[in-house]
Design a protein around this motif. Structure first.
Motif, PDB file in Angstrom:
ATOM      1  N   GLY A  13     -16.411 -11.807  -3.177  1.00  0.00           N
ATOM      2  CA  GLY A  13     -16.756 -10.773  -2.219  1.00  0.00           C
ATOM      3  C   GLY A  13     -15.589  -9.910  -1.798  1.00  0.00           C
ATOM      4  O   GLY A  13     -15.783  -8.911  -1.107  1.00  0.00           O
ATOM      5  N   VAL A  14     -14.367 -10.292  -2.201  1.00  0.00           N
ATOM      6  CA  VAL A  14     -13.185  -9.460  -1.962  1.00  0.00           C
ATOM      7  C   VAL A  14     -12.778  -8.825  -3.285  1.00  0.00           C
ATOM      8  O   VAL A  14     -12.622  -9.520  -4.292  1.00  0.00           O
ATOM      9  CB  VAL A  14     -12.014 -10.278  -1.384  1.00  0.00           C
ATOM     10  N   PHE A  15     -12.622  -7.513  -3.280  1.00  0.00           N
ATOM     11  CA  PHE A  15     -12.203  -6.767  -4.457  1.00  0.00           C
ATOM     12  C   PHE A  15     -10.890  -6.060  -4.116  1.00  0.00           C
ATOM     13  O   PHE A  15     -10.442  -6.103  -2.976  1.00  0.00           O
ATOM     14  CB  PHE A  15     -13.293  -5.767  -4.855  1.00  0.00           C
ATOM     15  N   SER A  16     -10.267  -5.414  -5.098  1.00  0.00           N
ATOM     16  CA  SER A  16      -8.952  -4.842  -4.826  1.00  0.00           C
ATOM     17  C   SER A  16      -8.766  -3.487  -5.493  1.00  0.00           C
ATOM     18  O   SER A  16      -9.416  -3.159  -6.486  1.00  0.00           O
ATOM     19  CB  SER A  16      -7.843  -5.804  -5.279  1.00  0.00           C
ATOM     20  N   ALA A  17      -7.860  -2.700  -4.890  1.00  0.00           N
ATOM     21  CA  ALA A  17      -7.388  -1.436  -5.448  1.00  0.00           C
ATOM     22  C   ALA A  17      -5.872  -1.515  -5.518  1.00  0.00           C
ATOM     23  O   ALA A  17      -5.235  -2.021  -4.588  1.00  0.00           O
ATOM     24  CB  ALA A  17      -7.824  -0.262  -4.576  1.00  0.00           C
ATOM     25  N   VAL A  18      -5.283  -1.009  -6.600  1.00  0.00           N
ATOM     26  CA  VAL A  18      -3.841  -1.143  -6.797  1.00  0.00           C
ATOM     27  C   VAL A  18      -3.193   0.224  -6.925  1.00  0.00           C
ATOM     28  O   VAL A  18      -3.720   1.121  -7.578  1.00  0.00           O
ATOM     29  CB  VAL A  18      -3.522  -2.014  -8.033  1.00  0.00           C
ATOM     30  N   GLY A  19      -2.037   0.377  -6.268  1.00  0.00           N
ATOM     31  CA  GLY A  19      -1.332   1.649  -6.328  1.00  0.00           C
ATOM     32  C   GLY A  19      -0.149   1.649  -5.389  1.00  0.00           C
ATOM     33  O   GLY A  19       0.159   0.650  -4.722  1.00  0.00           O
ATOM     34  N   ILE A  20       0.514   2.809  -5.333  1.00  0.00           N
ATOM     35  CA  ILE A  20       1.670   2.992  -4.453  1.00  0.00           C
ATOM     36  C   ILE A  20       1.359   4.147  -3.515  1.00  0.00           C
ATOM     37  O   ILE A  20       1.238   5.295  -3.949  1.00  0.00           O
ATOM     38  CB  ILE A  20       2.947   3.257  -5.262  1.00  0.00           C
ATOM     39  N   GLN A  21       1.211   3.832  -2.253  1.00  0.00           N
ATOM     40  CA  GLN A  21       0.837   4.814  -1.230  1.00  0.00           C
ATOM     41  C   GLN A  21       1.953   5.855  -1.104  1.00  0.00           C
ATOM     42  O   GLN A  21       3.127   5.522  -1.274  1.00  0.00           O
ATOM     43  CB  GLN A  21       0.594   4.074   0.088  1.00  0.00           C
ATOM     44  N   PRO A  22       1.601   7.136  -0.835  1.00  0.00           N
ATOM     45  CA  PRO A  22       2.622   8.190  -0.890  1.00  0.00           C
ATOM     46  C   PRO A  22       3.841   7.950  -0.015  1.00  0.00           C
ATOM     47  O   PRO A  22       4.966   8.312  -0.402  1.00  0.00           O
ATOM     48  CB  PRO A  22       1.862   9.450  -0.451  1.00  0.00           C
ATOM     49  N   ASN A  23       3.672   7.324   1.136  1.00  0.00           N
ATOM     50  CA  ASN A  23       4.824   7.084   2.000  1.00  0.00           C
ATOM     51  C   ASN A  23       5.753   5.998   1.470  1.00  0.00           C
ATOM     52  O   ASN A  23       6.870   5.844   1.968  1.00  0.00           O
ATOM     53  CB  ASN A  23       4.352   6.733   3.414  1.00  0.00           C
ATOM     54  N   HIS A  24       5.304   5.253   0.458  1.00  0.00           N
ATOM     55  CA  HIS A  24       6.132   4.201  -0.136  1.00  0.00           C
ATOM     56  C   HIS A  24       6.698   4.588  -1.492  1.00  0.00           C
ATOM     57  O   HIS A  24       7.425   3.791  -2.108  1.00  0.00           O
ATOM     58  CB  HIS A  24       5.311   2.914  -0.277  1.00  0.00           C
ATOM     59  N   VAL A  25       6.380   5.782  -1.974  1.00  0.00           N
ATOM     60  CA  VAL A  25       6.803   6.181  -3.314  1.00  0.00           C
ATOM     61  C   VAL A  25       8.321   6.203  -3.439  1.00  0.00           C
ATOM     62  O   VAL A  25       8.886   5.721  -4.432  1.00  0.00           O
ATOM     63  CB  VAL A  25       6.192   7.553  -3.680  1.00  0.00           C
ATOM     64  N   ALA A  26       9.016   6.757  -2.442  1.00  0.00           N
ATOM     65  CA  ALA A  26      10.472   6.903  -2.538  1.00  0.00           C
ATOM     66  C   ALA A  26      11.191   5.558  -2.582  1.00  0.00           C
ATOM     67  O   ALA A  26      12.299   5.469  -3.119  1.00  0.00           O
ATOM     68  CB  ALA A  26      10.996   7.740  -1.374  1.00  0.00           C
ATOM     69  N   GLU A  27      10.573   4.516  -2.045  1.00  0.00           N
ATOM     70  CA  GLU A  27      11.233   3.211  -2.013  1.00  0.00           C
ATOM     71  C   GLU A  27      10.866   2.341  -3.216  1.00  0.00           C
ATOM     72  O   GLU A  27      11.356   1.215  -3.341  1.00  0.00           O
ATOM     73  CB  GLU A  27      10.862   2.471  -0.724  1.00  0.00           C
ATOM     74  N   ALA A  28      10.016   2.858  -4.093  1.00  0.00           N
ATOM     75  CA  ALA A  28       9.600   2.076  -5.264  1.00  0.00           C
ATOM     76  C   ALA A  28      10.804   1.747  -6.142  1.00  0.00           C
ATOM     77  O   ALA A  28      11.705   2.564  -6.331  1.00  0.00           O
ATOM     78  CB  ALA A  28       8.552   2.835  -6.056  1.00  0.00           C
ATOM     79  N   ARG A  29      10.800   0.542  -6.698  1.00  0.00           N
ATOM     80  CA  ARG A  29      11.891   0.076  -7.529  1.00  0.00           C
ATOM     81  C   ARG A  29      11.568   0.309  -9.000  1.00  0.00           C
ATOM     82  O   ARG A  29      10.405   0.464  -9.372  1.00  0.00           O
ATOM     83  CB  ARG A  29      12.097  -1.426  -7.296  1.00  0.00           C
ATOM     84  N   PRO A  30      12.589   0.326  -9.865  1.00  0.00           N
ATOM     85  CA  PRO A  30      12.308   0.408 -11.296  1.00  0.00           C
ATOM     86  C   PRO A  30      11.371  -0.721 -11.716  1.00  0.00           C
ATOM     87  O   PRO A  30      11.565  -1.871 -11.332  1.00  0.00           O
ATOM     88  CB  PRO A  30      13.691   0.247 -11.933  1.00  0.00           C
ATOM     89  N   GLY A  31      10.344  -0.368 -12.452  1.00  0.00           N
ATOM     90  CA  GLY A  31       9.385  -1.367 -12.907  1.00  0.00           C
ATOM     91  C   GLY A  31       8.169  -1.511 -12.024  1.00  0.00           C
ATOM     92  O   GLY A  31       7.183  -2.136 -12.426  1.00  0.00           O
ATOM     93  N   ASP A  32       8.204  -0.941 -10.819  1.00  0.00           N
ATOM     94  CA  ASP A  32       7.057  -1.071  -9.912  1.00  0.00           C
ATOM     95  C   ASP A  32       5.818  -0.389 -10.480  1.00  0.00           C
ATOM     96  O   ASP A  32       4.707  -0.940 -10.391  1.00  0.00           O
ATOM     97  CB  ASP A  32       7.385  -0.489  -8.538  1.00  0.00           C
TER      98      ASP A  32
END
Length: 268
Positions: free
Chosen positions: A54-73
């Motif tokens: 009953g729990v499903f998921s969506a995956v991504g990088i929210q725009p406010n977190h884009v700048a902090e993303a690491r290589p490979g994220d």
């Protein structure tokens, strides 16, 4: 009801998730879409959707977190898309309220999420804060209908019509219940969205509806938002709940037989 946007990996919810989901069941919530905002968050919501029916998921990088993303994220997000229980790409989009990520970088990452969603045949979960025109323009440049949802919609009726014309669903969160009269235009929009394109959400642990404003939000309170929208539209609560549940299951292709259970039974 289906809560189409909840951050179940947030410690305010995850530390007592069994109780949170039990209260959701008691309120009539049958399914929840848990939303990732970073690579780590996406990995966690995938784990949750793999461990609880009953729990499903969506995956991504929210725009406010884009700048902090690491290589490979980004590669990690791509690898998660094919995992069981993943039903959407996102949370992605654009944000001019905060200044955590340069806007051109947000736009580039938004395009990358949109391309991934199209390639995998998944809907996209779109974040929009004070940049409706920019998102509309970026989506229009694709030249094709977009399968997805504008989450926690707060725009005007003109914005709503543009998003609907692009093929999107519109999701309403708890602010529709706030007593602030400046939100009356949003209430008017919520009353006009075509019933077959309307979704409801909590954005837990944020945006807790009145009379719980200021407290940690959770999926059970989608019922409060649903009731207020039904009132605005002159509908019975059950009618609005059934319609938005049908819409959520159609957009995210949720199995109607896979619903929340007490305890933690794993997905088959």
């Amino acid at each position: 009801m289906v809560d189409t946007h909840a951050h179940l990996d947030d410690p305010r919810l995850s530390k007592e998730l069994d109780a949170v989901l039990a209260r959701a069941i008691d309120a009539g919530v049958v399914q929840v879409v848990a939303i990732g905002t970073t690579a780590d968050s996406s990995r966690e919501v995938v784990r949750l959707s793999g461990s609880r029916r009953g729990v499903f998921s969506a995956v991504g990088i929210q725009p406010n977190h884009v700048a902090e993303a690491r290589p490979g994220d980004w590669e990690q997000v791509v690898s998660l898309v094919g995992e069981p229980g993943v039903v959407a790409v996102g949370e992605t989009g654009l944000d001019r309220y905060w200044d955590h990520t340069p806007f051109p970088q947000q736009q580039e990452e938004f395009d990358r999420h949109l391309a991934l969603a199209a390639d995998r045949g998944l809907p996209v979960v779109i974040h929009c804060r004070q940049c409706e025109e920019e998102i509309i323009a970026q989506l229009e440049r694709l030249g094709r209908p977009i399968s997805g949802v504008l989450h926690s919609f707060t725009g005007t009726w003109d914005d709503a019509q543009a998003f609907l014309a692009l093929g999107l669903h519109l999701s309403i969160a708890g602010m529709i219940t706030f007593r602030n009269p400046t939100l009356d235009p949003l209430r008017q929009v919520a009353a006009r969205i075509p019933l077959d394109r309307l979704l409801v959400e909590t954005d837990s642990p944020y945006l807790s509806p009145h009379p719980f404003r200021g407290k940690t939000n959770e999926p059970s309170r989608v019922a409060v938002t649903c009731a207020r929208i039904a009132e605005l539209r002159g509908l019975e609560f059950e009618t609005l709940a059934e319609a938005t549940t049908r819409n959520a299951r159609g957009l995210f292709r949720l199995d109607a037989e896979e619903v929340l259970n007490r305890g933690t039974p794993a997905r088959d």
